[in-house]
Design a protein around this motif. Sequence first.
Motif, PDB file in Angstrom:
ATOM      1  N   ALA A 378     -13.835 -10.966   7.165  1.00 41.40           N
ATOM      2  CA  ALA A 378     -13.989  -9.754   6.874  1.00 41.40           C
ATOM      3  C   ALA A 378     -13.500  -9.420   5.746  1.00 41.40           C
ATOM      4  O   ALA A 378     -13.513  -8.349   5.249  1.00 41.40           O
ATOM      5  CB  ALA A 378     -13.416  -8.641   7.903  1.00 41.40           C
ATOM      6  N   GLY A 379     -13.034 -10.389   4.874  1.00 39.42           N
ATOM      7  CA  GLY A 379     -12.392 -10.051   3.414  1.00 39.42           C
ATOM      8  C   GLY A 379     -11.071  -9.726   3.387  1.00 39.42           C
ATOM      9  O   GLY A 379     -10.783  -9.000   2.519  1.00 39.42           O
ATOM     10  N   VAL A 380     -10.418  -9.937   4.419  1.00 38.34           N
ATOM     11  CA  VAL A 380      -8.864  -9.517   4.536  1.00 38.34           C
ATOM     12  C   VAL A 380      -7.927 -10.552   3.998  1.00 38.34           C
ATOM     13  O   VAL A 380      -8.175 -11.456   4.480  1.00 38.34           O
ATOM     14  CB  VAL A 380      -8.471  -8.919   5.855  1.00 38.34           C
ATOM     15  CG1 VAL A 380      -6.985  -8.379   5.986  1.00 38.34           C
ATOM     16  CG2 VAL A 380      -9.441  -7.549   6.426  1.00 38.34           C
ATOM     17  N   SER A 381      -7.050 -10.042   3.149  1.00 41.77           N
ATOM     18  CA  SER A 381      -6.104 -11.294   2.529  1.00 41.77           C
ATOM     19  C   SER A 381      -4.802 -11.101   3.077  1.00 41.77           C
ATOM     20  O   SER A 381      -4.414 -10.020   3.071  1.00 41.77           O
ATOM     21  CB  SER A 381      -6.143 -11.221   0.886  1.00 41.77           C
ATOM     22  OG  SER A 381      -5.308 -11.891   0.541  1.00 41.77           O
ATOM     23  N   ILE A 382      -4.447 -12.191   3.723  1.00 40.86           N
ATOM     24  CA  ILE A 382      -3.156 -11.978   4.335  1.00 40.86           C
ATOM     25  C   ILE A 382      -1.962 -12.488   3.400  1.00 40.86           C
ATOM     26  O   ILE A 382      -2.019 -13.448   2.798  1.00 40.86           O
ATOM     27  CB  ILE A 382      -3.129 -13.009   5.670  1.00 40.86           C
ATOM     28  CG1 ILE A 382      -4.180 -12.645   6.674  1.00 40.86           C
ATOM     29  CG2 ILE A 382      -1.737 -12.956   6.448  1.00 40.86           C
ATOM     30  CD1 ILE A 382      -4.594 -13.581   7.637  1.00 40.86           C
ATOM     31  N   GLU A 383      -0.901 -11.608   3.408  1.00 37.29           N
ATOM     32  CA  GLU A 383       0.225 -11.583   2.482  1.00 37.29           C
ATOM     33  C   GLU A 383       1.123 -12.401   3.367  1.00 37.29           C
ATOM     34  O   GLU A 383       1.873 -13.334   2.890  1.00 37.29           O
ATOM     35  CB  GLU A 383       0.896 -10.236   2.397  1.00 37.29           C
ATOM     36  CG  GLU A 383       1.896 -10.231   1.303  1.00 37.29           C
ATOM     37  CD  GLU A 383       2.351  -8.826   0.746  1.00 37.29           C
ATOM     38  OE1 GLU A 383       1.814  -8.024   0.487  1.00 37.29           O
ATOM     39  OE2 GLU A 383       3.637  -8.765   0.986  1.00 37.29           O
TER      40      GLU A 383
END
Length: 436
Positions: A378-383
């Motif tokens: 989904a294009g979510v980048s995890i910090e």
Amino acid sequence: MAEPLRIALAGLGTVGAGVIRLIETNRDLLAARAGRELKVVAVSARDRAKDRGVDLSPYTWEDDMAALAARDDVDVVVELVGGADGPALALAHAALDNGKALVTANKAMIAHHGIALAESAEEQDVALKFEAAVGGGIPVVKGLREGTSANALERIYGILNGTCNYILSKMEDTGADFAEVLSEAQRLGYAEADPTFDIEGVDAAHKLAILAAIGFGARLDFAAVRTTGITQVKAADIAQADALGFVIRLIAMTDVEESDSGEPLLLQRVRPCLVSKGHPLASVDGPTNAVVAEGNFSGRLLFQGAGAGDGPTASAVVADLIDIARDEVGAPFSIPVAQLAAMQPTEPGHRIESTYLRFTVNDRPGVLAEITAAMRDAGVSIESLIQQGRAVDGGDVLVAMVTHEGPERCVREALDLLDGSESLTAPPLVLPILRD
Ligand SMILES: NC(=O)c1ccc[n+]([C@@H]2O[C@H](COP(=O)([O-])OP(=O)(O)OC[C@H]3O[C@@H](n4cnc5c(N)ncnc54)[C@H](OP(=O)(O)O)[C@@H]3O)[C@@H](O)[C@H]2O)c1
């Protein structure tokens, strides 16, 4: 000195009795400030025999509160009964229709019927005032109507429900879970026997809709407030937030953006958020309320104080009475009702934010990979990602993560991808992050 301002008071509960006490205690000071005496003429409640801790003998008692609105010896009716509809609304309309000013602390009634009431007040050229409906003793309605009136406001947000704030800060202090703290809050009188309106965010939504109308000249639209309460917040989320440098608060927020065609779109949203510990709202504890208003010239303003209680709420009610005694009518929502703009609600999927996500999952291999794959797709980048080793709720574990900033819609898409997954044993919790 001019003729007294003659007052009829409906409702003699927490706030009503507080108003009587304040007017009795500060009588001379009020007369000096208002330029005339504030004189209670008649009162009404359900039970005449009830001891309210104030002397009611100087006032005429009306068994039927509707009679207050018809009295010739009354200039202003104060409605402190409560409830969006029913007797409170009937009284409010009757008072205005009879050419009397109306003061109320009733946020539910104003949020649902404020436009119709303001139209009646304008027709009759009488005041409709409701300072106590938002933020109890905090003069935020006046602050926005008058103090910031030279600004285009960019954003209004804050902590508008003392019950939720008490519960969240107590969970923070004690490590106890939501249900336990809620029962204690009910025992101590910080939460109602039926706390639904508070804990589901409805009360905060009532207040937010009122602030949006005043601050942005938007036609009241309570139905469009996107509302999420605090019932899904666990002690583990509070602990996790703390470790990451945040506290959790129920934040009500409103702003206006332009559509592609230049139309104003209104955002009104109530939801629990992670608030960075450096933000002024992070130190708002217990039943305190606070509102931040960001003006294009004033910069960030913070209004803070007791959001409820007999004294603070009475203080706001009587401030309205003083305004009326001074013949300060004013438009209830800052500008005439006809000029309030019917703004469409915005769809905030494009907005950029960073998010805390918590999943309750089966403790088995592959679950983390499934979640992170959905995020990637989904294009979510995890910090950062934290899997808690401790099994809770009979074998489930919590997986928490914070995302890098990105469009809200991507997080929603990731959750859609995970919808129906057998790995997830409860709906995920999604908390946006509010930084300084
Ligand atoms: N409490 C707060 O701190 C606070 C803060 C901000 C705003 N407010 C708002 O202020 C309003 C009053 O709240 P409150 O806490 O004072 O409520 P409350 O303590 O429950 O008092 C309500 C009063 O209304 C009377 N009443 C109820 N139904 C009635 C009816 N059908 N006819 C005549 N009287 C009736 C009750 O009479 P009896 O006493 O005889 O039963 C009581 O005196 C509400 O709109 C609330 O949302 C409250």
